[in-house]
Design an enzyme around this catalytic site. Structure first.
Site, PDB file in Angstrom:
ATOM      1  CB  SER A 118      -8.007   8.137  -9.622  1.00 52.03           C
ATOM      2  OG  SER A 118      -7.880   6.753  -9.593  1.00 52.03           O
ATOM      3  CB  SER A 119     -11.802   4.565 -11.440  1.00 48.19           C
ATOM      4  OG  SER A 119     -10.570   3.973 -11.811  1.00 48.19           O
ATOM      5  CB  CYS A 120      -8.056   3.997  -7.201  1.00 55.75           C
ATOM      6  SG  CYS A 120      -7.406   5.537  -6.565  1.00 55.75           S
ATOM      7  CE1 TYR A 147      -3.269   9.687  -6.770  1.00 55.22           C
ATOM      8  CE2 TYR A 147      -4.942   8.043  -7.236  1.00 55.22           C
ATOM      9  CZ  TYR A 147      -4.255   9.196  -7.588  1.00 55.22           C
ATOM     10  OH  TYR A 147      -4.561   9.835  -8.758  1.00 55.22           O
ATOM     11  CE  LYS A 151      -5.851  12.491  -7.178  1.00 53.50           C
ATOM     12  NZ  LYS A 151      -5.785  13.827  -7.809  1.00 53.50           N
ATOM     13  CG  HIS A 190      -1.297   2.034 -15.027  1.00 58.39           C
ATOM     14  ND1 HIS A 190      -1.121   3.405 -15.080  1.00 58.39           N
ATOM     15  CD2 HIS A 190      -1.527   1.736 -13.727  1.00 58.39           C
ATOM     16  CE1 HIS A 190      -1.237   3.906 -13.866  1.00 58.39           C
ATOM     17  NE2 HIS A 190      -1.482   2.928 -13.024  1.00 58.39           N
TER      18      HIS A 190
END
Length: 320
Positions: A118-120, A147, A151, A190
């Site tokens: 994920s981009s997070c 999270y 990742k 979201h």
């Protein structure tokens, strides 16, 4: 969606492919894509059939099924509130899933694995647009670091197995996704599905206006999940490298433009009101997807077309 004159897919259509997390937003799109391409031996398990957090069950599954390819789209996901409330779940469950699947896949002769992140994973103050090498250059966004750390560990695990065992494990990091099977829950969805639901409910109830938080000025990037699924199959076929690969649309839209587009697609005739006393969030979040473009893949679904498709799915599948 066709692949615009690129090579036809050369992966073995009769090979067993395990898509972990096939009921989620990403996994379901990957399954649709593989089925459309003519893959005949997809291995799918619901959570009730196979709990990926249980190492012995995952080992037994791989020993019995022996898939050739694995696409790891299973994860525990949630918004800011969920991450703040259940940090132990977000780090433990994701680490368990990844570790069990990646290690078992290697031990039972899987030829190639693709891990989805994920981009997070990127630092809170990463340069914009965010290149792959921004990873681990600064502190994370505190609200979802549980999270994000899981990742990042998944990316590093794929890299570690490649370095130590010369095993073909790759990672893809998508931007903000939307599309069929998204979460349209009123409280914890979201921005894009939340806007769609609110405009739809306002249209149905005949409301005069919809109030949206902030000024609408922040820039965001959105990718239709069917484009991501196309990129996943492309990477599985064409890419074998140490670095993770960003998967974005490369197109920015302000929250204001997004809201106006969703309003139009839904057909809400009332007024859109901005409550500028409420916070805006990060001013800009965009991924640098030039690495993927250099490999020869670009997205094909425009935001408008994607929103029309998503609203059609919403009307047919979300209980009104």
């Amino acid at each position: 969606m066709g692949s615009h004159g690129s090579d036809p897919c050369t992966l073995d259509k009769s090979a067993k492919i395990f898509v972990a997390g096939h009921r989620g937003l990403v996994g379901s799109a990957v399954v649709r894509r593989l089925q459309n391409l003519g893959f005949t031996k997809l291995v799918l398990r619901t959570h009730a059939e196979l709990d990926l957090t249980r190492q012995s069950d995952v080992e037994a599954f791989f020993a019995a099924e022996k898939p050739k390819y694995v696409i790891l789209a299973a994860a525990k996901v949630g918004g800011i509130h969920a991450n703040n409330t259940y940090p132990a779940d977000f780090i433990a469950i994701n680490l368990q899933i990844q570790t069990n699947v990646i290690d078992s896949a290697y031990r039972h002769g899987v030829q190639k694995l693709l891990f989805l992140g994920s981009s997070c994973i990127y630092p809170k103050f990463a340069p914009q647009p965010i290149p792959e090498d921004a990873l681990l250059t600064g502190p994370l966004e505190p609200t979802n670091e549980w999270y994000a750390v899981a990742k990042i560990a998944g990316i590093k695990m794929c890299q570690g197995y490649r370095i130590q065992y010369n095993w073909d494990a790759i990672s893809a990091m998508p931007t903000n996704l939307y599309g069929p099977n998204d979460n349209f829950h009123p409280e914890n969805s979201h921005v894009l599905p939340a806007l769609m639901r609110r405009f739809h409910e306002a249209k149905v109830s005949g409301a005069k206006e919809v109030v949206v938080w902030g000024t609408g000025s922040p820039l965001r990037e959105f990718l239709h999940v069917d484009d991501l699924a196309d990129a996943v199959v492309f990477l599985l076929e064409k890419y074998s490298g140490l670095s993770h690969v960003n998967v974005g649309s490369g197109k920015e839209v302000t929250i204001k433009e997004l809201a106006e587009l969703v309003k139009e697609v839904v057909g809400f005739e009332g007024e859109l009101v901005w409550d500028s006393s409420k916070p805006d969030g990060t001013p800009r979040k965009l991924m640098d997807s030039s690495k993927l473009a250099g490999l020869g893949w670009v997205p094909k679904i425009s935001l408008r077309d994607g929103l029309v498709d998503t609203y059609k799915w919403y009307l047919e599948n979300v209980k009104q």
